[in-house]
Scaffold this motif. Structure first.
Motif, mmCIF file in Angstrom:
data_model
loop_
_atom_site.group_PDB
_atom_site.id
_atom_site.type_symbol
_atom_site.label_atom_id
_atom_site.label_comp_id
_atom_site.label_asym_id
_atom_site.label_seq_id
_atom_site.Cartn_x
_atom_site.Cartn_y
_atom_site.Cartn_z
ATOM 1 N N ASN A 162 36.665 -16.867 14.155
ATOM 2 C CA ASN A 162 35.664 -17.676 13.447
ATOM 3 C C ASN A 162 36.230 -19.025 13.044
ATOM 4 N N PHE A 191 34.973 -20.335 8.059
ATOM 5 C CA PHE A 191 34.723 -19.127 8.834
ATOM 6 C C PHE A 191 33.242 -18.877 9.117
ATOM 7 N N VAL A 192 32.363 -19.331 8.242
ATOM 8 C CA VAL A 192 30.934 -19.068 8.413
ATOM 9 C C VAL A 192 30.133 -20.350 8.239
ATOM 10 N N GLY A 242 28.697 -15.983 11.285
ATOM 11 C CA GLY A 242 30.073 -16.195 11.715
ATOM 12 C C GLY A 242 30.146 -17.305 12.748
ATOM 13 N N ASN A 243 31.096 -18.216 12.572
ATOM 14 C CA ASN A 243 31.194 -19.358 13.487
ATOM 15 C C ASN A 243 31.407 -18.927 14.932
ATOM 16 N N ASN A 244 32.164 -17.852 15.128
ATOM 17 C CA ASN A 244 32.424 -17.393 16.487
ATOM 18 C C ASN A 244 31.147 -16.879 17.146
#
Length: 268
Positions: free
Chosen positions: A106, A140-141, A155-157
């Motif tokens: 993330n 991360f988010v 979530g960034n990922n």
């Protein structure tokens, strides 16, 4: 006699320890205040060459790094060997990295989001199955406010590995609606009436002009595609107004409601 000697020897040691604790506490308080001041100043400075998202991201990263430096300095103040601590932290970092691979993914995705800039704070986007306005891009988010006013954290990922729709990237949007006609209705008359009424809806753009064309044919009758254009912030107002105009236009023109004809044959 031995007790007095012990007390005499203990008093300097305790005094030294207390002074160390008080000094470390003051160092922590002052260091935290200075870090907070420096980060706020940095973010304010970076807002001019960069936007709020990048400035906040850099500020958070710098804050974390400065806090780590402060902790190492306090340990050194107590006389703890910081090189051993650095080696320990490196080992802990590897263990944590293996356990928290998802969080690191993330973090990496957040960095790429800032570099590639598929969206920014304030944009209306669709990503990872969520549609809403971007409120914050964190380490991360990413925080998104949905149209029904629910704060959602993605979530960034998950965002970076999915398809992202940025509804704010272009200056205007098309509103896609349909109007079902009865088989007996003259589609040319219905098209002309709708175009006249659509032009009077507030915030509907004149360039490009609204599209009103036959989309398909059904057993009920032809289906018209009704597609006005508007600025992003006026989308829902134009959407609901267009639905209302379709109903009012057909009602005032006396068009019959579409109906399904069922033929029943009795044998016998």
């Amino acid at each position: 006699m031995d007790i007095q000697v012990v007390i005499q020897n203990a008093v300097p040691v305790l005094t030294y320890f207390v002074l160390k604790v008080v000094g470390a506490f003051l160092l922590w308080i002052i260091g935290r205040r200075l870090i907070q001041f420096a980060v706020v100043l940095l973010v304010r400075t970076l807002k001019y060459p960069f936007d709020q998202t990048v400035a906040g991201y850099i500020g958070t990263t710098v804050k974390v790094l400065l806090n780590i430096v402060l902790i190492v300095a306090i340990l050194g103040f107590f006389g703890i060997e910081t090189t051993s601590f650095a080696a320990l932290m490196a080992g802990v970092g590897l263990a944590v990295g293996a356990a928290w691979s998802g969080l690191l993914a993330n973090l990496a995705a957040g960095i790429f989001i800032l570099i590639l800039r598929p969206f920014k704070v304030g944009d209306f986007i669709g990503a990872a199955g969520v549609v809403g306005t971007v409120e914050e891009i964190g380490l991360f988010v990413t925080a998104v406010n949905t149209p029904d006013n629910i704060r959602t954290f993605l979530g960034n990922n998950k965002i970076f590995s999915d398809t992202v729709q940025n509804f704010s990237a272009n200056p205007y949007r098309r509103v896609d609606l349909v109007a079902q006609l009865h088989n007996s209705v003259d589609h040319a008359a219905a098209t002309r009436l709708l175009r006249e009424r659509l032009a009077r809806i507030p915030n509907v753009k004149t360039d490009p002009k609204p599209d009103v064309e036959i989309l398909q044919f059904t057993s009920l009758g032809p289906v018209l595609a009704v597609r006005p254009y508007c600025d992003n912030q006026h989308y829902w107002q134009v959407y609901f107004d267009t639905n209302r105009v379709i109903r009012e236009t057909f009602g005032e023109a006396g068009f019959p409601a579409p109906e399904q004809n069922v033929l029943v044959r009795t044998i016998g």
